[in-house]
Design a protein around this motif. Structure first.
Motif, PDB file in Angstrom:
ATOM      1  N   THR A  16      41.822  38.837  46.185  1.00  0.00           N
ATOM      2  CA  THR A  16      41.840  38.652  44.734  1.00  0.00           C
ATOM      3  C   THR A  16      43.137  37.983  44.282  1.00  0.00           C
ATOM      4  O   THR A  16      43.118  37.046  43.486  1.00  0.00           O
ATOM      5  CB  THR A  16      41.662  40.005  44.022  1.00  0.00           C
ATOM      6  OG1 THR A  16      40.415  40.573  44.431  1.00  0.00           O
ATOM      7  CG2 THR A  16      41.649  39.842  42.518  1.00  0.00           C
ATOM      8  N   GLY A  19      43.109  34.468  45.449  1.00  0.00           N
ATOM      9  CA  GLY A  19      42.210  33.701  44.596  1.00  0.00           C
ATOM     10  C   GLY A  19      42.860  33.329  43.278  1.00  0.00           C
ATOM     11  O   GLY A  19      42.687  32.208  42.784  1.00  0.00           O
ATOM     12  N   LEU A  20      43.615  34.252  42.715  1.00  0.00           N
ATOM     13  CA  LEU A  20      44.316  33.962  41.461  1.00  0.00           C
ATOM     14  C   LEU A  20      45.328  32.834  41.652  1.00  0.00           C
ATOM     15  O   LEU A  20      45.397  31.914  40.843  1.00  0.00           O
ATOM     16  CB  LEU A  20      45.021  35.218  40.933  1.00  0.00           C
ATOM     17  CG  LEU A  20      45.861  35.021  39.668  1.00  0.00           C
ATOM     18  CD1 LEU A  20      44.990  34.543  38.512  1.00  0.00           C
ATOM     19  CD2 LEU A  20      46.577  36.313  39.299  1.00  0.00           C
ATOM     20  N   THR A  22      45.241  30.497  43.928  1.00  0.00           N
ATOM     21  CA  THR A  22      44.495  29.272  44.183  1.00  0.00           C
ATOM     22  C   THR A  22      43.915  28.685  42.900  1.00  0.00           C
ATOM     23  O   THR A  22      44.036  27.476  42.645  1.00  0.00           O
ATOM     24  CB  THR A  22      43.362  29.540  45.191  1.00  0.00           C
ATOM     25  OG1 THR A  22      43.930  30.065  46.386  1.00  0.00           O
ATOM     26  CG2 THR A  22      42.574  28.291  45.496  1.00  0.00           C
ATOM     27  N   VAL A  23      43.285  29.520  42.086  1.00  0.00           N
ATOM     28  CA  VAL A  23      42.678  29.038  40.838  1.00  0.00           C
ATOM     29  C   VAL A  23      43.756  28.539  39.885  1.00  0.00           C
ATOM     30  O   VAL A  23      43.581  27.517  39.210  1.00  0.00           O
ATOM     31  CB  VAL A  23      41.814  30.143  40.191  1.00  0.00           C
ATOM     32  CG1 VAL A  23      41.364  29.751  38.804  1.00  0.00           C
ATOM     33  CG2 VAL A  23      40.611  30.453  41.061  1.00  0.00           C
ATOM     34  N   THR A  24      44.895  29.233  39.834  1.00  0.00           N
ATOM     35  CA  THR A  24      45.992  28.786  38.976  1.00  0.00           C
ATOM     36  C   THR A  24      46.537  27.445  39.444  1.00  0.00           C
ATOM     37  O   THR A  24      46.770  26.543  38.631  1.00  0.00           O
ATOM     38  CB  THR A  24      47.112  29.843  38.960  1.00  0.00           C
ATOM     39  OG1 THR A  24      46.565  31.089  38.501  1.00  0.00           O
ATOM     40  CG2 THR A  24      48.239  29.434  38.042  1.00  0.00           C
ATOM     41  N   LEU A  36      35.508  28.443  38.135  1.00  0.00           N
ATOM     42  CA  LEU A  36      36.494  29.066  39.024  1.00  0.00           C
ATOM     43  C   LEU A  36      37.066  30.321  38.389  1.00  0.00           C
ATOM     44  O   LEU A  36      37.222  31.353  39.057  1.00  0.00           O
ATOM     45  CB  LEU A  36      37.618  28.089  39.349  1.00  0.00           C
ATOM     46  CG  LEU A  36      37.273  26.948  40.305  1.00  0.00           C
ATOM     47  CD1 LEU A  36      38.477  26.028  40.467  1.00  0.00           C
ATOM     48  CD2 LEU A  36      36.834  27.490  41.646  1.00  0.00           C
ATOM     49  N   TRP A  37      37.397  30.242  37.101  1.00  0.00           N
ATOM     50  CA  TRP A  37      37.946  31.406  36.418  1.00  0.00           C
ATOM     51  C   TRP A  37      36.903  32.522  36.313  1.00  0.00           C
ATOM     52  O   TRP A  37      37.215  33.694  36.496  1.00  0.00           O
ATOM     53  CB  TRP A  37      38.491  31.040  35.041  1.00  0.00           C
ATOM     54  CG  TRP A  37      39.793  30.319  35.165  1.00  0.00           C
ATOM     55  CD1 TRP A  37      40.023  29.002  34.992  1.00  0.00           C
ATOM     56  CD2 TRP A  37      41.056  30.900  35.543  1.00  0.00           C
ATOM     57  NE1 TRP A  37      41.354  28.708  35.238  1.00  0.00           N
ATOM     58  CE2 TRP A  37      42.004  29.853  35.577  1.00  0.00           C
ATOM     59  CE3 TRP A  37      41.468  32.201  35.863  1.00  0.00           C
ATOM     60  CZ2 TRP A  37      43.332  30.073  35.906  1.00  0.00           C
ATOM     61  CZ3 TRP A  37      42.795  32.403  36.197  1.00  0.00           C
ATOM     62  CH2 TRP A  37      43.711  31.359  36.213  1.00  0.00           C
ATOM     63  N   TRP A  40      36.736  34.176  39.618  1.00  0.00           N
ATOM     64  CA  TRP A  40      37.890  35.031  39.861  1.00  0.00           C
ATOM     65  C   TRP A  40      37.780  36.344  39.080  1.00  0.00           C
ATOM     66  O   TRP A  40      38.118  37.411  39.594  1.00  0.00           O
ATOM     67  CB  TRP A  40      39.203  34.320  39.508  1.00  0.00           C
ATOM     68  CG  TRP A  40      40.357  35.195  39.838  1.00  0.00           C
ATOM     69  CD1 TRP A  40      40.932  35.362  41.054  1.00  0.00           C
ATOM     70  CD2 TRP A  40      41.024  36.096  38.948  1.00  0.00           C
ATOM     71  NE1 TRP A  40      41.934  36.299  40.976  1.00  0.00           N
ATOM     72  CE2 TRP A  40      42.008  36.769  39.695  1.00  0.00           C
ATOM     73  CE3 TRP A  40      40.885  36.386  37.592  1.00  0.00           C
ATOM     74  CZ2 TRP A  40      42.845  37.715  39.122  1.00  0.00           C
ATOM     75  CZ3 TRP A  40      41.724  37.332  37.025  1.00  0.00           C
ATOM     76  CH2 TRP A  40      42.683  37.983  37.799  1.00  0.00           C
ATOM     77  N   LEU A  43      35.398  38.545  40.931  1.00  0.00           N
ATOM     78  CA  LEU A  43      36.081  39.082  42.109  1.00  0.00           C
ATOM     79  C   LEU A  43      37.054  40.193  41.719  1.00  0.00           C
ATOM     80  O   LEU A  43      37.126  41.234  42.381  1.00  0.00           O
ATOM     81  CB  LEU A  43      36.815  37.953  42.831  1.00  0.00           C
ATOM     82  CG  LEU A  43      37.579  38.321  44.102  1.00  0.00           C
ATOM     83  CD1 LEU A  43      36.613  38.833  45.162  1.00  0.00           C
ATOM     84  CD2 LEU A  43      38.341  37.119  44.619  1.00  0.00           C
ATOM     85  N   GLY A  44      37.789  39.979  40.631  1.00  0.00           N
ATOM     86  CA  GLY A  44      38.717  41.009  40.154  1.00  0.00           C
ATOM     87  C   GLY A  44      38.005  42.295  39.752  1.00  0.00           C
ATOM     88  O   GLY A  44      38.476  43.394  40.054  1.00  0.00           O
ATOM     89  N   THR A  47      36.926  44.112  42.863  1.00  0.00           N
ATOM     90  CA  THR A  47      38.083  44.753  43.473  1.00  0.00           C
ATOM     91  C   THR A  47      38.464  46.010  42.705  1.00  0.00           C
ATOM     92  O   THR A  47      38.725  47.066  43.313  1.00  0.00           O
ATOM     93  CB  THR A  47      39.280  43.777  43.516  1.00  0.00           C
ATOM     94  OG1 THR A  47      38.887  42.617  44.227  1.00  0.00           O
ATOM     95  CG2 THR A  47      40.483  44.408  44.188  1.00  0.00           C
TER      96      THR A  47
END
Length: 55
Positions: A16, A19-20, A22-24, A36-37, A40, A43-44, A47
């Motif tokens: 997670t 991923g944050l 990477t997306v940022t 993408l957001w 994420w 996914l968050g 988690t």
């Protein structure tokens, strides 16, 4: 044991956070992508659900 997390939950947390990052980075470099957001956030939430179910 209270306060400890299982290995899969730790791995999900690392995924997670990764991923944050990477997306940022993608957003900074190429512009925002809503999907993408959205992915994420899902996914968050997964988690967070795993962390809460471990307790």
């Amino acid at each position: 044991m209270a306060g400890s997390t299982d290995g899969s939950t730790k791995a999900m947390g690392v995924l997670t956070v990764g991923g944050l990052v990477t997306v940022t980075a993608y957003t900074v470099a190429l512009g925002s992508n809503g999907w993408l957001w959205f992915g994420w956030v899902v996914l968050g939430l997964l988690t967070l659900g795993m962390v809460l179910s471990d307790g």
